[in-house]
Design an enzyme around this catalytic site. Sequence first.
Site: not given
Ligand SMILES: Nc1ncnc2c1ncn2[C@@H]1O[C@H](COP(=O)(O)OP(=O)(O)OP(=O)(O)O)[C@@H](O)[C@H]1O
Ligand SMILES: [Mg+2]
Length: 732
Positions: A34-35, A220-221, A254, A609
Amino acid sequence: MVNALLDGLNEPQAEAVVHSGGPLLIVAGAGSGKTRVLTHRIAHLIGDRGAHPGEILAITFTNKAAGELRERLDELIGGRARGIWALTFHSACLRILRREASRVGLKSSFSVYDADDARRLLGHIVKDLHLDSKKTTPRWLASEISRLKNELISVEEAAEAANDAKATLVADIYREYDHRLRLADAVDFDDIIGLTVGLLRDFPAVAESWRRRFRHVLVDEYQDTNHAQYVFLRELVGTGEDASELSVVGDADQSIYAFRGATIRNILEFEKDYPNAKTVLLEQNYRSTQTILDAANAVIKLNSQRGPEKRLWSAQGQGPTIQGFNAESDGGEATWVANRIDDLVDDGETTFSEVAVFYRTNAQSRAFEEVFIRRGIPYKVVGGVRFYERKEIRDLLAYLKLTVNPDDTVSAQRVINVPKRGLGDKAVGAVAQYAAANDVSFAAAARAVDDIAMTPRARNGVKKFTDILDKAAKLAETAGPDEVLEQVLADTGYLEELSASKDPRDESRVDNIQELISVAHEFSTKADEDAENDTATFLEQIALVADSDQIPEEQGQVTLMTLHTAKGLEYDTVFLTGMDDGMFPHERSMGKSEDLEEERRLAYVGLTRARQRLFLTRASTRSVFGTPQFFAASRFLGEIPGGLVEWSDSTPPSKPVKFGRTPSFGQPIAMKDPGDVPVVTAGDKVEHAKWGEGKVVETKGSGPRAQARIDFGVGDPKWVILRLAPLTKVDS
Ligand SMILES: Nc1ncnc2c1ncn2[C@@H]1O[C@H](COP(=O)(O)OP(=O)(O)OP(=O)(O)O)[C@@H](O)[C@H]1O
Ligand SMILES: [Mg+2]
């Protein structure tokens, strides 16, 4: 450009990045990118859609996250990223408020009161109104008022809605508190959002000009927004023809800030709030192994309050089994964690900086710190007592705040007699009374000291104080905060007082002051061309530091932090500690099912995490206020399918440890077999190995939790745990 930005994104991720037009909602489980999508979307807006960086407002949960976002953008699109506002809700609203201050009745130099300042101000009010500060605590009032403000309930509305004595009291104090904030030309954290909402609502032309400025707003969040933040977004983005593009990402599972007024409603009803919204679901997790995800999914599945069903999967394979450890004591738990970290690092499996230790409450860090220090494991505790919360730092910052805003009453009252200038409570009270009678700020009253009855000595003290302030304010017009601080130190004799002190703590206070001056100096001489480096900006940055902003930048340290702070972060190796009922879920949250669900979401955040290795630890006894207490395993452990976790236990205790002191590390305290636990009732006589003969005053709990309060004839009667105490019943 298009390809470079979309490379390394899966299909729904790419779809979210390039979506154009109406509002966008990205809902997905932890670690699904997402981020990452948010960052790529901003790069896409600038790189491919020709958006000007200045048209973009990106809202993150912490300043650190905002910094990371900027860094990532720098990598993706280079220096062009500089003009975007990547800020927290508070920093963004504060920037807007500063520019429009006069419209909401503030000077542009208004002060920001943090939680401690707010409680102090409430403390003054409680005292002035002759309320019982034990029954009506400033802490309780602060949280009640904060709740009202987060709901955007005004002073008048609170008074109108109050239908019992308690609500009436809160409404009355809310009114007085707000009045005094305005007299002091100050806002509290909740006002930062609330006043900005008021500004946008009351001045449509202002709202329109900000809307024209920010054509793209990204959050975000989103699951952790409260009502005030939700309305702020609505007002800023608008809903009509000229609405800006709003993109929010979040995960209802979350949401962990209900105690700050966050409501999952905002994410669950986004599609209702913005009927033309496009929703994108992400299902592939890129962070964790399947084992870790299976554990997290199994736990969160038990919540009834949830968003759309998500099927989160990982392509990373099963990975190592989760390791669990049942310790006898919190010290034993910490020792085991230290052993595992040492092993992993020695074997080259990970580095210290890729390890995080999580716990539910800040106080739990102590046991880990003690062992880590002994073992030479480098670590950093995030949160806890922070640098800017130390007394000497707050004293000096109070002086600094007064140079920017001479009406800042909380600061003025804090330091009028610091260091000592011969002012007693009576003299300070007389100034406060004059301020109240004439409806002016405390510092303004101090300046009128010639009209206030007090001893000549006290009057001199007050004058000395205002002279120091005037001189400092004058210097602040041309000099940076470092020089102002140095002058204040010289004029007040603050350092001399510390140097003359025999209290050993005062030595470290001098070091802390030096550190503050270095920080101020670094700030003043910052070369960054578009950065403002005046005292007001310096104070603002300090006021808005959040816990997770202190996560170590330098390499090579294990990070210790609470589960709340861990949001959005990821580590190769994660230890989830204190997995005991009463610790986590927290004792206070075990009653109501909605509180328990919030704790379960916190567990979900913690579990997700971890990238590679996850450890779960607990202890059957913990020292609580110096007394060992018995704990049962956290119910969350039982919710993780057994096959995913491999458990081990500490070796049973060999020799009993004397009761009455904190169990030492690796040396578990002895527990009696259930059959050997003495059964006592009030009035029984007992013999304690250390304290001698005593009489049972009362008992509570049963089974392993049975406790008795015993009068040993010296001091107050003591609570003991019957299963642990070296205690026998004496026949009388
Ligand atoms: N398409 C992708 N290919 C490779 N790595 C990815 C891809 N998308 C996300 N990632 C990696 O996966 C991990 C999690 O991504 P991110 O932190 O953006 O997730 P999130 O959904 O924001 O998580 P959270 O809910 O904990 O905030 C990061 O290390 C990110 O770089
Ligand atoms: Mg995130």
